[in-house]
Design a protein around this motif. Structure first.
Motif, PDB file in Angstrom:
ATOM      1  N   GLU A   1       1.009  -1.152   0.116  1.00  0.00           N
ATOM      2  CA  GLU A   1       0.193   0.032  -0.015  1.00  0.00           C
ATOM      3  C   GLU A   1       0.845   1.143  -0.046  1.00  0.00           C
ATOM      4  O   GLU A   1       0.499   2.033  -0.687  1.00  0.00           O
ATOM      5  CB  GLU A   1      -0.877   0.103   1.278  1.00  0.00           C
ATOM      6  N   VAL A   2       1.960   1.111   0.745  1.00  0.00           N
ATOM      7  CA  VAL A   2       2.947   2.442   1.040  1.00  0.00           C
ATOM      8  C   VAL A   2       3.613   2.479  -0.414  1.00  0.00           C
ATOM      9  O   VAL A   2       3.578   3.883  -0.997  1.00  0.00           O
ATOM     10  CB  VAL A   2       3.880   2.165   1.828  1.00  0.00           C
TER      11      VAL A   2
ATOM     12  N   LEU B   1       2.264   1.506  -3.279  1.00  0.00           N
ATOM     13  CA  LEU B   1       1.319   1.977  -4.408  1.00  0.00           C
ATOM     14  C   LEU B   1       1.119   3.732  -4.424  1.00  0.00           C
ATOM     15  O   LEU B   1       1.216   4.221  -5.269  1.00  0.00           O
ATOM     16  CB  LEU B   1       0.083   1.351  -4.171  1.00  0.00           C
ATOM     17  N   ARG B   2       1.058   4.094  -2.928  1.00  0.00           N
ATOM     18  CA  ARG B   2       0.704   5.536  -2.768  1.00  0.00           C
ATOM     19  C   ARG B   2       2.063   6.395  -3.164  1.00  0.00           C
ATOM     20  O   ARG B   2       1.958   7.431  -3.901  1.00  0.00           O
ATOM     21  CB  ARG B   2       0.553   5.823  -1.439  1.00  0.00           C
ATOM     22  N   TRP B   3       3.227   5.766  -3.069  1.00  0.00           N
ATOM     23  CA  TRP B   3       4.437   6.546  -3.611  1.00  0.00           C
ATOM     24  C   TRP B   3       4.532   6.495  -5.043  1.00  0.00           C
ATOM     25  O   TRP B   3       4.701   7.499  -5.847  1.00  0.00           O
ATOM     26  CB  TRP B   3       5.769   5.742  -3.068  1.00  0.00           C
ATOM     27  N   TYR B   4       4.150   5.484  -5.755  1.00  0.00           N
ATOM     28  CA  TYR B   4       4.083   5.349  -7.339  1.00  0.00           C
ATOM     29  C   TYR B   4       3.106   6.270  -7.683  1.00  0.00           C
ATOM     30  O   TYR B   4       3.414   7.183  -8.794  1.00  0.00           O
ATOM     31  CB  TYR B   4       3.764   4.044  -7.484  1.00  0.00           C
ATOM     32  N   PHE B   5       1.882   6.204  -7.170  1.00  0.00           N
ATOM     33  CA  PHE B   5       0.979   7.084  -7.806  1.00  0.00           C
ATOM     34  C   PHE B   5       1.233   8.741  -7.482  1.00  0.00           C
ATOM     35  O   PHE B   5       1.042   9.482  -8.400  1.00  0.00           O
ATOM     36  CB  PHE B   5      -0.436   6.957  -7.448  1.00  0.00           C
TER      37      PHE B   5
ATOM     38  N   ARG C   1      -3.478  -3.008  -7.287  1.00  0.00           N
ATOM     39  CA  ARG C   1      -3.002  -3.691  -5.919  1.00  0.00           C
ATOM     40  C   ARG C   1      -3.035  -5.154  -6.189  1.00  0.00           C
ATOM     41  O   ARG C   1      -2.216  -5.663  -5.463  1.00  0.00           O
ATOM     42  CB  ARG C   1      -4.012  -3.120  -5.027  1.00  0.00           C
ATOM     43  N   THR C   2      -3.983  -5.646  -6.779  1.00  0.00           N
ATOM     44  CA  THR C   2      -4.091  -7.134  -7.012  1.00  0.00           C
ATOM     45  C   THR C   2      -2.918  -7.688  -7.788  1.00  0.00           C
ATOM     46  O   THR C   2      -2.405  -8.715  -7.259  1.00  0.00           O
ATOM     47  CB  THR C   2      -5.526  -7.467  -7.954  1.00  0.00           C
TER      48      THR C   2
ATOM     49  N   SER D   1      11.028  -2.422   3.492  1.00  0.00           N
ATOM     50  CA  SER D   1      10.741  -3.389   4.546  1.00  0.00           C
ATOM     51  C   SER D   1      12.203  -3.653   4.856  1.00  0.00           C
ATOM     52  O   SER D   1      12.506  -4.685   5.574  1.00  0.00           O
ATOM     53  CB  SER D   1       9.830  -4.481   3.902  1.00  0.00           C
ATOM     54  N   GLY D   2      13.076  -3.325   4.446  1.00  0.00           N
ATOM     55  CA  GLY D   2      14.480  -3.526   4.488  1.00  0.00           C
ATOM     56  C   GLY D   2      14.957  -4.931   4.288  1.00  0.00           C
ATOM     57  O   GLY D   2      15.623  -5.712   4.647  1.00  0.00           O
TER      58      GLY D   2
END
Length: 151
Positions: free
Chosen positions: A9-10, A12-16, A32-33, A88-89
């Motif tokens: 989710e993080v 995806l937000r960054w990408y958009f 997302r899927t 996520s390291g």
């Protein structure tokens, strides 16, 4: 599983925010899927010694397989997974995907690694790729042997 839905989710937000909305004809739910599907395929392959995949082999296991521009769009989804790994390291799970003709990852793999500060100019692309494959194998084998699963 190591890459959580929250990390996706993080990403995806960054990408958009970074790339803006696209003309690929996909809804946010489809982004997302498909990202989750790619994560699941790659995480299942990660602990296996034969776990490298051609781009087409990865795409065929996701809803992206029917998109007319899948061969261009796959790089965008792999970039999302790179972001999720970085946040996520984790080593780059996307190191497991490569081109059939070139026998190596596409330039987007190395560009993303440079963008996120993982690949220095003093290190060769091949050395970086091989090290990421090894790190992915170790990390995902540990998670499998410990019984770790995504919540």
């Amino acid at each position: 599983m190591e890459i959580t839905d929250g990390a996706i989710e993080v990403a995806l937000r960054w990408y958009f925010e970074e790339r803006g909305r696209s003309d690929w004809g996909l809804s946010e739910d489809q982004w997302r899927t498909i990202t989750r599907q790619m994560r699941d395929v790659l995480e299942a392959a990660a602990p296996r010694p034969e776990g490298l995949l051609f781009y087409r082999g990865l795409v065929e296991q996701t809803d992206l397989r029917d998109h007319p521009a899948w061969n261009l769009l796959v790089a965008e989804f792999l970039l999302l997974l790179v972001k999720a790994c970085v946040d996520s390291g984790l080593p780059l799970l996307t190191a497991l995907v490569y081109g059939k003709a070139s026998n190596e990852p596409g330039p987007g793999f190395y560009d993303a690694a440079r963008h996120f500060g993982l690949l220095s100019p003093s290190r060769s692309d091949d050395e970086f790729w091989f090290s990421q494959i090894a790190e992915v194998r170790v990390r995902w084998r540990q998670g499998t042997s410990l019984g770790l699963r995504r919540p």
